[in-house]
Design an enzyme around this catalytic site. Sequence first.
Site, PDB file in Angstrom:
ATOM      1  N   HIS A 161       0.785  -1.241   0.000  1.00 47.51           N
ATOM      2  CA  HIS A 161       0.000   0.000   0.000  1.00 47.51           C
ATOM      3  C   HIS A 161       0.812   1.283   0.000  1.00 47.51           C
ATOM      4  O   HIS A 161       0.250   2.360  -0.094  1.00 47.51           O
ATOM      5  CB  HIS A 161      -0.957   0.043   1.204  1.00 47.51           C
ATOM      6  CG  HIS A 161      -0.255   0.348   2.497  1.00 47.51           C
ATOM      7  ND1 HIS A 161       0.485  -0.586   3.158  1.00 47.51           N
ATOM      8  CD2 HIS A 161      -0.165   1.480   3.219  1.00 47.51           C
ATOM      9  CE1 HIS A 161       0.991  -0.053   4.250  1.00 47.51           C
ATOM     10  NE2 HIS A 161       0.621   1.205   4.315  1.00 47.51           N
TER      11      HIS A 161
HETATM   12  N1  UDP Z   1      -3.758  -5.203   8.882  1.00 52.00           N
HETATM   13  C1  UDP Z   1      -5.021  -5.756   9.059  1.00 52.00           C
HETATM   14  N2  UDP Z   1      -5.704  -6.199   7.967  1.00 52.00           N
HETATM   15  C2  UDP Z   1      -5.212  -6.137   6.698  1.00 52.00           C
HETATM   16  C3  UDP Z   1      -3.914  -5.586   6.521  1.00 52.00           C
HETATM   17  C4  UDP Z   1      -3.218  -5.104   7.625  1.00 52.00           C
HETATM   18  O1  UDP Z   1      -5.493  -5.840  10.201  1.00 52.00           O
HETATM   19  O2  UDP Z   1      -5.905  -6.544   5.768  1.00 52.00           O
HETATM   20  C5  UDP Z   1      -3.021  -4.701  10.054  1.00 52.00           C
HETATM   21  C6  UDP Z   1      -1.663  -5.312  10.216  1.00 52.00           C
HETATM   22  O3  UDP Z   1      -1.749  -6.547  10.877  1.00 52.00           O
HETATM   23  C7  UDP Z   1      -0.934  -4.252  11.026  1.00 52.00           C
HETATM   24  C8  UDP Z   1      -1.550  -2.985  10.532  1.00 52.00           C
HETATM   25  O4  UDP Z   1      -2.767  -3.319   9.884  1.00 52.00           O
HETATM   26  O5  UDP Z   1      -1.192  -4.383  12.401  1.00 52.00           O
HETATM   27  C9  UDP Z   1      -0.594  -2.328   9.563  1.00 52.00           C
HETATM   28  O6  UDP Z   1      -1.203  -1.309   8.910  1.00 52.00           O
HETATM   29  P1  UDP Z   1      -0.690  -0.777   7.499  1.00 52.00           P
HETATM   30  O7  UDP Z   1       0.038  -1.845   6.801  1.00 52.00           O
HETATM   31  O8  UDP Z   1      -1.879  -0.150   6.850  1.00 52.00           O
HETATM   32  O9  UDP Z   1       0.262   0.436   7.906  1.00 52.00           O
HETATM   33  P2  UDP Z   1       1.810   0.570   8.248  1.00 52.00           P
HETATM   34  O10 UDP Z   1       2.121  -0.405   9.347  1.00 52.00           O
HETATM   35  O11 UDP Z   1       2.581   0.327   7.011  1.00 52.00           O
HETATM   36  O12 UDP Z   1       1.946   1.977   8.717  1.00 52.00           O
END
Ligand code: UDP
Length: 362
Positions: free
Chosen positions: A205
């Site tokens: 993403h």
């Molecule tokens: N996550 C979730 N469902 C999904 C994809 C991600 O619950 O379909 C959770 C994942 O386990 C983690 C969090 O969302 O705890 C991460 O969010 P994201 O990847 O959007 O953001 P980043 O961590 O890159 O800031």
Amino acid sequence: MKVLTVVGARPQFVKAATVSRAFAALRPAVDEVIVHTGQHFDQNMSAVFFEEMRIPQPQYQLELGGLGHGAMTGRMIESIEEILQKEKPDWVLVYGDTNSTMAGALAAVKLHVPVAHVEAGLRSFNRAMPEEINRVVSDHVATLLFAPTEVAVRNLASEGIAGARVVRSGDVMYDAALFYSAMGSGQAVAALGLRPREYFLATIHRQENVDDPRRLETIVQALARCARELPVLLPVHPRTRKMLAHSGLDRLLQDERLRLVDPVGYLDMVQLEKDARVILTDSGGVQKEAYFFGVPCVTIRDETEWVELVECGANRLAPPGAVQTIVDAALAAMAARHQPVQGLYGEGLSADAIARALAAAA
Ligand code: UDP
């Protein structure tokens, strides 16, 4: 003591869930007011986390999603400022690196309300990333900085932020992974027709990956090649879904071994992570969750903030310039036997430490 928590995007709900629970245990000494900026607003990007993780309902819903960076951040600052004038909190608490983080921090500091930043000190050293700007600004205006790792503490020190302001707290995402992985139904993997250790789990993403059609195509082709080895499950972020449709790449994703599904709730996500053979991701949180569950990870980016995971061999960086780079990393990860390393992110007690540190500093 009154804490005003600002959240707005998926990873912040996961982080805030643990600290909100710790605040609840300190009631009535601590009173938490939650502001949801609406940066993420769909049922499966927002509401499901509040329901499943039992996060208290926000007192304020700003509904500021779906705007460009400038309009979103500007309107958030304006709205949060009004709330601060009314609520008069002792602290504003922000998490991570989104526009909601920076807006909360800027609104507070201008009104002389002290800011606490959870997940402080992370750096990619890539200022083309909007997240990097949000991190740097938030850290520099914060009064209290909760750094998850030793590397984060060092990063802050090299920018002149040190001393009692900086607390090495461990990582609240580790607390979340431990607590909520015990709560799932245990059915998520089978319900998707998958067998434990016989699938790749992928999430993509980041703006630099999905907004660049060449990079996105490289990633999609690499996932298609991985799917020849094992089925690939891709719970797809709304930004990615939009860009896949926009570029026509979604046609490549009709294969039953390369499955797109809507984003899943956290309880299902941790089950899917635990049972994956390899995780391929550009998410910050998912890289760490792979490590927490001892699952080899490939990070589809040029760099990572979580450098200790690459250093200990739990994670491999695969810059998305060429399909083969990603495929090779995925195959190497499939063959890897990763032993979890203890202690990099604390002991799963970070949220309590943060809540108590804030209460003590009020
Ligand atoms: N996550 C979730 N469902 C999904 C994809 C991600 O619950 O379909 C959770 C994942 O386990 C983690 C969090 O969302 O705890 C991460 O969010 P994201 O990847 O959007 O953001 P980043 O961590 O890159 O800031």
